[in-house]
Write a protein that holds these residues in place. Sequence first.
Motif, short mmCIF file in Angstrom:
data_model
loop_
_atom_site.label_atom_id
_atom_site.label_comp_id
_atom_site.label_asym_id
_atom_site.label_seq_id
_atom_site.Cartn_x
_atom_site.Cartn_y
_atom_site.Cartn_z
N ASP A 58 -15.32 -1.93 -7.94
CA ASP A 58 -14.94 -2.47 -6.63
C ASP A 58 -13.48 -2.90 -6.64
O ASP A 58 -12.74 -2.65 -5.70
N LEU A 116 -10.32 -1.24 -4.66
CA LEU A 116 -10.16 -2.09 -3.48
C LEU A 116 -9.00 -1.59 -2.62
O LEU A 116 -7.89 -1.40 -3.09
N GLY A 117 -9.30 -1.36 -1.34
CA GLY A 117 -8.25 -0.89 -0.42
C GLY A 117 -8.07 0.61 -0.42
O GLY A 117 -7.30 1.14 0.38
N LYS A 120 -17.45 -4.15 1.94
CA LYS A 120 -16.69 -4.41 0.72
C LYS A 120 -15.46 -5.26 1.03
O LYS A 120 -15.14 -6.21 0.31
N HIS A 121 -14.78 -4.92 2.11
CA HIS A 121 -13.58 -5.67 2.47
C HIS A 121 -13.92 -7.10 2.92
O HIS A 121 -13.14 -8.02 2.69
N TYR A 154 -23.06 -1.16 1.64
CA TYR A 154 -22.71 0.23 1.36
C TYR A 154 -21.54 0.78 2.16
O TYR A 154 -21.28 1.97 2.12
N THR A 155 -20.85 -0.08 2.93
CA THR A 155 -19.71 0.47 3.67
C THR A 155 -18.42 -0.27 3.30
O THR A 155 -18.44 -1.35 2.72
N LEU A 177 -16.33 -9.52 -6.98
CA LEU A 177 -16.61 -8.09 -7.02
C LEU A 177 -16.59 -7.60 -8.47
O LEU A 177 -16.01 -8.24 -9.34
N TYR A 218 -16.40 -1.62 5.32
CA TYR A 218 -16.37 -2.89 6.07
C TYR A 218 -16.97 -4.02 5.24
O TYR A 218 -16.38 -5.10 5.11
N SER A 253 -3.99 -5.42 -2.00
CA SER A 253 -4.64 -4.12 -2.19
C SER A 253 -4.47 -3.24 -0.97
O SER A 253 -4.99 -2.13 -0.94
N GLY A 254 -3.78 -3.76 0.04
CA GLY A 254 -3.50 -2.93 1.20
C GLY A 254 -4.53 -3.05 2.31
O GLY A 254 -4.49 -2.30 3.27
N ILE A 255 -5.48 -3.98 2.17
CA ILE A 255 -6.45 -4.18 3.25
C ILE A 255 -5.74 -4.90 4.41
O ILE A 255 -5.00 -5.84 4.18
N PRO A 304 -14.29 2.04 9.97
CA PRO A 304 -14.47 0.95 9.01
C PRO A 304 -15.88 0.93 8.39
O PRO A 304 -16.09 0.28 7.38
N PHE A 305 -16.81 1.65 9.03
CA PHE A 305 -18.17 1.64 8.50
C PHE A 305 -18.47 2.88 7.65
O PHE A 305 -19.62 3.23 7.44
N ARG A 306 -17.41 3.55 7.18
CA ARG A 306 -17.64 4.70 6.32
C ARG A 306 -18.30 4.24 5.02
O ARG A 306 -18.13 3.10 4.59
N ILE A 307 -19.04 5.19 4.44
CA ILE A 307 -19.97 4.79 3.38
C ILE A 307 -19.33 4.94 2.00
O ILE A 307 -18.64 5.93 1.72
N LEU A 308 -19.56 3.96 1.16
CA LEU A 308 -18.93 3.92 -0.16
C LEU A 308 -19.59 4.91 -1.13
O LEU A 308 -20.81 5.02 -1.19
N LEU A 347 0.83 -1.20 0.00
CA LEU A 347 0.00 0.00 0.00
C LEU A 347 0.86 1.26 0.00
O LEU A 347 0.56 2.24 -0.67
N ARG A 352 -17.63 4.74 -9.91
CA ARG A 352 -18.02 4.34 -11.28
C ARG A 352 -17.50 5.36 -12.30
O ARG A 352 -16.96 4.99 -13.34
N GLU A 381 -11.03 2.89 -1.33
CA GLU A 381 -12.35 3.27 -1.79
C GLU A 381 -12.60 4.76 -1.61
O GLU A 381 -12.11 5.38 -0.67
N TYR A 407 -20.29 4.94 -4.41
CA TYR A 407 -20.36 4.10 -5.62
C TYR A 407 -20.34 4.93 -6.89
O TYR A 407 -19.70 4.58 -7.87
N THR A 412 -15.05 7.41 -0.30
CA THR A 412 -16.06 7.24 0.75
C THR A 412 -16.65 8.56 1.22
O THR A 412 -16.08 9.63 1.01
#
Lengths: 259, 357
Positions: free
Chosen positions: A100, A104-105, B229-230, B224-225, A96, B227, B244-246, A116-120, A76, A126, A107, A122, A109
């Motif tokens: 996605d 990945l890694g 996706k990972h 949607y988060t 995915l 968490y 990917s750095g996760i 960790p629960f931050r919102i994607l 990373l 795209r 995102e 999308y 947000t």
Amino acid sequence: MSEDIVLKAEDLTKHYGGVHALEGADFEMKKGEHVAIMGDNGAGKSTFVRQITGVEQRTRGKVWLYGEEVNFAGPLDAREAGIETVFQTLALADDLDVPDNLFLGREKTFANWLGPFRILDYKGMRKATLAGLEKTAVKIPNIRNTIQNMSGGQRQCVAIARTATFQSRLTIMDEPTAALGVQETEQVEHIIKTLKENGEPLILVSHNMRQVFDLVDRIVVFRRGRICANLAKADTDPQDVVAYITGAKTGEEYRESAL
Amino acid sequence: MEETSHGTGGLTFDKSKRSWPNEMNILLALIIIIVIFEILGQALPYMKDQSFLFDSRDRFDSIFNEARLKIIILQVAIIGIIALGVTQVIITAGIDLSSGPLVAATAMIAMSLAQTELVNGYPNPKAVFGVWAMDLPVIIPVVAGLIFGAMIGAINGTFIAYFRIPPFIATLGMFMICRGIALWWSGGNPVSFPTESFKSIGAGMMPVFWFLSLAVIFHFILKYTVYGKHTYAIGSNEEAARMSGINVKRHKVLVYMIASMLAAFAGVILSAKASTAQAGMGEFYELFAIAMAVIGGISLTGGRGSIIGTVLGAMVFGVIRSGFTFVKLDGSYQLMAMGGIIIAAVVLDQYRQRNKA
């Protein structure tokens, strides 16, 4: 050190226990240059790439990126510094879809205070995906398809498009066409040419002589963990390169170390 | 192939090209099972033309047999809460066998902190702690239960992620440890007589409320988060996720913690609903929860599955249970049928996957 040098490595060495997979590699590439790394199986090509990209920690040696000395703790870090790698094993998540995987890694947000629960985001991902695909001239029928529903060529294109989406400063491809058919290989080579036109530096690890002579400016040959030749494309030919790979010939400046 | 070679084809984001979601198949299966029971209700001679789901009495104030609908979902709600957690674990290509005994252990711990001092004017005959632990606000047993769950999950996750113990083994060990804790807690005696406020969190349709609320929350989180996706990425290709750095290890610990906290919450609700806690509670719950997720279309190899699928899987579970009671068939047939359905679900899913590839 000049800013024109994209990547410089000095005395890069990696030992796995008693196995000297890479020994004292000195390497340099300029802006906009496309360099091929060739060599037999186990010659140290992939090991070299893994040290540059922070996947493994080197035993010894120094690496500079754009004149700045770097010590990546992990892949990373290397990616954040602008090195994008297309690994031999693709590194895509099959279940995915394209955006996605591209993000990945890292995102995009909203509401980052959620940890960790931050919102994607999308929509944003795209958009950036389509822009990245356009930039590399990659054509994928539907980016919402999951990777498992794609052909080998399409998968490779997704992996490559990932490098273009993030303004990479150096792209490394480890045998990008090894598992591909003729038409798919052509597609990937087309992308590499696009990168060349855009002036993006590239390291290409490949076994394919025709491809290397088609695409790159310079060829660096590895043998038994050491660099044994550094050849400008104009000064060499495929037979010559084969001679270096097999050990029939060794570059002037490398003679001592390769014995 | 012409579409993908350079020069032709196009870049599209086409919603209409989305594939038929797996969840639709489960919904279809659910409807088919309901129709079968509906037909059995009409056809079996001893059933006297009863309807399974529709109101067959001579009243016009409701279309459905609401009592049956309520029972169907109520009896799967608590195991369903566990299934929400195990779904996430299985998506990472793991498994959690410790949830059933964790339900019992958590029920014991929570109930010990939820007791009333006086029962009919006499001191609580089942008191575990002294007077200090009597008549505490309801939040205390709930939070204590959740903390215990988080601890167990953190231990599971740490052994799995950092010590590379296979999830099956790590959680099998925890399965026994938790059952041991439940038995040891009060020397095998039940813990009873909770406060009214504690009873109220599991009373009536409350378990259903918790199950559905948590399902909505975790559906959102998984879809949607970051968490979510990972979680899918790790189950899909752990190596890719790492490259990917996760932080795969930390993420796994988090997933097991969340799963165990959900199981612990199920234990709290179960004890509140039953007004008592016993060391033998939650037997087979871990397997039923896994079965719900499997019927819901999850892949044990990771990367695939959803909360909606698991909720539908739980509904299939509830409908079959209720349906067998409806046609007056013994519980032994229920188990046999359920087993058959689990196997059929996996066979159908694999067939579907093969045809797609």
